[in-house]
Design a protein around this motif. Structure first.
Motif, PDB file in Angstrom:
ATOM      1  N   ASP A 288      -4.335   6.464  -2.631  1.00 44.24           N
ATOM      2  CA  ASP A 288      -3.389   5.478  -2.096  1.00 44.24           C
ATOM      3  C   ASP A 288      -2.991   4.463  -3.166  1.00 44.24           C
ATOM      4  OD1 ASP A 288      -3.276   6.440   0.579  1.00 44.24           O
ATOM      5  OD2 ASP A 288      -5.189   5.466   1.005  1.00 44.24           O
ATOM      6  N   LEU A 289      -3.976   4.000  -3.927  1.00 49.00           N
ATOM      7  CA  LEU A 289      -3.681   3.026  -4.968  1.00 49.00           C
ATOM      8  C   LEU A 289      -2.737   3.605  -6.017  1.00 49.00           C
ATOM      9  CD1 LEU A 289      -7.203   1.427  -5.496  1.00 49.00           C
ATOM     10  CD2 LEU A 289      -5.163   0.243  -4.677  1.00 49.00           C
TER      11      LEU A 289
ATOM     12  N   TYR B 291       0.941   3.116   5.246  1.00 53.32           N
ATOM     13  CA  TYR B 291       1.535   1.826   5.593  1.00 53.32           C
ATOM     14  C   TYR B 291       1.382   1.487   7.072  1.00 53.32           C
ATOM     15  CZ  TYR B 291       4.220  -2.339   5.132  1.00 53.32           C
ATOM     16  OH  TYR B 291       4.555  -3.655   5.127  1.00 53.32           O
TER      17      TYR B 291
ATOM     18  N   LEU C 278       1.166  -4.998  -4.955  1.00 59.74           N
ATOM     19  CA  LEU C 278       0.267  -4.333  -4.018  1.00 59.74           C
ATOM     20  C   LEU C 278      -0.887  -5.241  -3.636  1.00 59.74           C
ATOM     21  CD1 LEU C 278      -2.358  -2.223  -5.821  1.00 59.74           C
ATOM     22  CD2 LEU C 278      -0.411  -3.072  -7.146  1.00 59.74           C
TER      23      LEU C 278
ATOM     24  N   THR D 271       0.852  -1.186   0.000  1.00 60.20           N
ATOM     25  CA  THR D 271       0.000   0.000   0.000  1.00 60.20           C
ATOM     26  C   THR D 271       0.884   1.231   0.000  1.00 60.20           C
ATOM     27  OG1 THR D 271      -1.981   0.980   1.016  1.00 60.20           O
ATOM     28  CG2 THR D 271      -0.242   0.253   2.513  1.00 60.20           C
TER      29      THR D 271
ATOM     30  N   GLU E 185      -8.236   1.390   1.393  1.00 65.65           N
ATOM     31  CA  GLU E 185      -7.449   2.506   0.897  1.00 65.65           C
ATOM     32  C   GLU E 185      -8.269   3.381  -0.055  1.00 65.65           C
ATOM     33  OE1 GLU E 185      -7.669  -0.611  -1.976  1.00 65.65           O
ATOM     34  OE2 GLU E 185      -6.739  -0.758   0.013  1.00 65.65           O
TER      35      GLU E 185
END
Length: 381
Positions: A215-216, A175, A205, A170, A211
């Protein structure tokens, strides 16, 4: 759509999209989903044709991990009722790998739970590599053993390991939400150690842990900056008995958009559809083959996948072919060759959490692995 035309043009030139363009892919509506898949599929075919690389997991040591990664069924304090066993002997691991190789796997991924290997563990893996290669000298071996200490990557390389997997999972900003026993920087350091030793870097990932789109995109751009040869995309399997057991946030449409975004950011990198595909993509798994060029055959570390033959049938039915051992997957192996020619070629809410009654039904899709490595039953391949 102008966005998709722009992304295709960039992908065919191996050009990185902007962060805003990557975010826009994740925000596309369901009615445009097939257009998104078709656009990313053009990029996938430019660099990988219609080939699908098969990988096979062997869990060398299951459970009993001292790390507290919230997504993991093997974590410290996990109450998930998974198989737990210590190191397989080399002949046991080789026997497990043989099933995957017979099914067409080109790479065997040797995985062991834990913070990182001891020097004795590295010796165990070296012995296992020798046992596997005694029967199939050309097989690619990828090791996934946790955080590496100085000199261990070199010893694995010398033992015949081809690649090392260590996922970022992530974004750096989030994290600490999923793990407190090591850092995002620790993971980056291990990937760089593997690369410095000449190992092929495999880092990916996990989507679906709560998330955001940002974030992605952040983690995929961080991966692209590391320049790995392969990027596995996992979809969270919310095991009962883990902190993320209630995180049922994914739909098949959402998963496809995530895979398309990864393909646009990593146009000529091996993108592998990994854990959780059966649980979250379900009947749309064949569409994902237009986005990824690599999958795991059969079961995963602690959960069962669909039957190996079903995987092979799905590939054939979708019009794809299994990649042969003599074909080049990685960009660095294809540098001297020209790129392959491009081939001519009432919905549920996409991004919100699933209602509780649907979450209950989805839990029935998670099957804990009870066969293969660590058991007396034959593996699934």
């Amino acid at each position: 759509m102008d966005l998709l035309e722009t992304l295709v043009a960039k992908g065919l030139r191996r050009e990185l999209p902007t962060r805003e363009e990557a975010l826009a892919v994740l925000a596309t509506p369901d009615e445009d989903l097939l257009d998104v898949v078709a656009a990313a599929g053009r990029v996938r075919r430019q660099w990988f044709g219609r080939r699908v690389k098969l990988n096979y997991l062997v869990n060398l040591k299951s459970g009993l991990c001292p790390e507290d990664c919230g997504y993991c069924s093997q974590r410290l304090g996990s109450k998930a009722e998974i198989l737990k066993y210590t190191w397989l002997k080399p002949d046991q691991a080789a026997a497990a790998a043989k099933a995957g190789l017979a099914g067409g796997a080109k790479r065997v991924c040797l995985v062991a739970s834990g913070r990182g290997p001891t020097d004795r563990d590295v010796e165990r893996v070296a012995d296992t590599v020798s046992a596997i290669k005694a029967e199939n000298e050309e097989v690619e071996i990828c090791a996934c053993l946790g955080l590496l200490s100085e000199g261990q990557a070199e010893r694995l390389r010398d033992a015949g390991v081809h690649a090392y997997n260590h996922n970022l999972n992530t974004s750096e900003d989030t994290y600490t939400d999923i793990c407190s026993t090591h850092t995002f920087a620790d993971r980056v350091d291990t990937v760089q150690q593997a690369q410095a030793a000449g190992l092929s870097a495999c880092s990916g990932l996990i989507a679906g842990m709560g998330e955001s789109d940002a974030d992605l995109v952040d983690v995929v751009f961080a991966l692209r900056a590391l320049n790995p040869d392969s990027v596995p995309v996992n979809f969270l399997i919310p095991f009962e008995g883990t902190p993320l057991a209630k995180e049922w946030n994914l739909t098949p449409q959402r998963c496809l958009r995530i895979l398309a975004m990864v393909r646009f950011v990593c146009p000529d990198i091996e993108v592998r559809l990994a854990g959780g595909r059966e649980v979250h993509l379900r009947s749309l798994q064949p569409l994902a083959l237009h986005l990824v060029n690599s999958i795991f055959l059969g079961d995963y570390l602690t959960s069962e996948g669909q039957a190996g033959q079903a995987d092979l049938d799905m590939i054939a039915d979708a019009g794809f072919v299994v990649e042969g051992s003599d074909e080049k997957t990685l960009a660095r192996d294809r540098e001297s060759a020209a790129a392959e020619p491009t081939e001519d070629d009432a919905a549920p809410a996409a991004d919100g959490a699933l209602p509780e009654q649907l979450s209950d039904r989805r839990r029935d899709l998670v099957s804990v692995r009870r066969r293969g490595a660590g058991t007396d039953l034959p593996p699934n391949a």
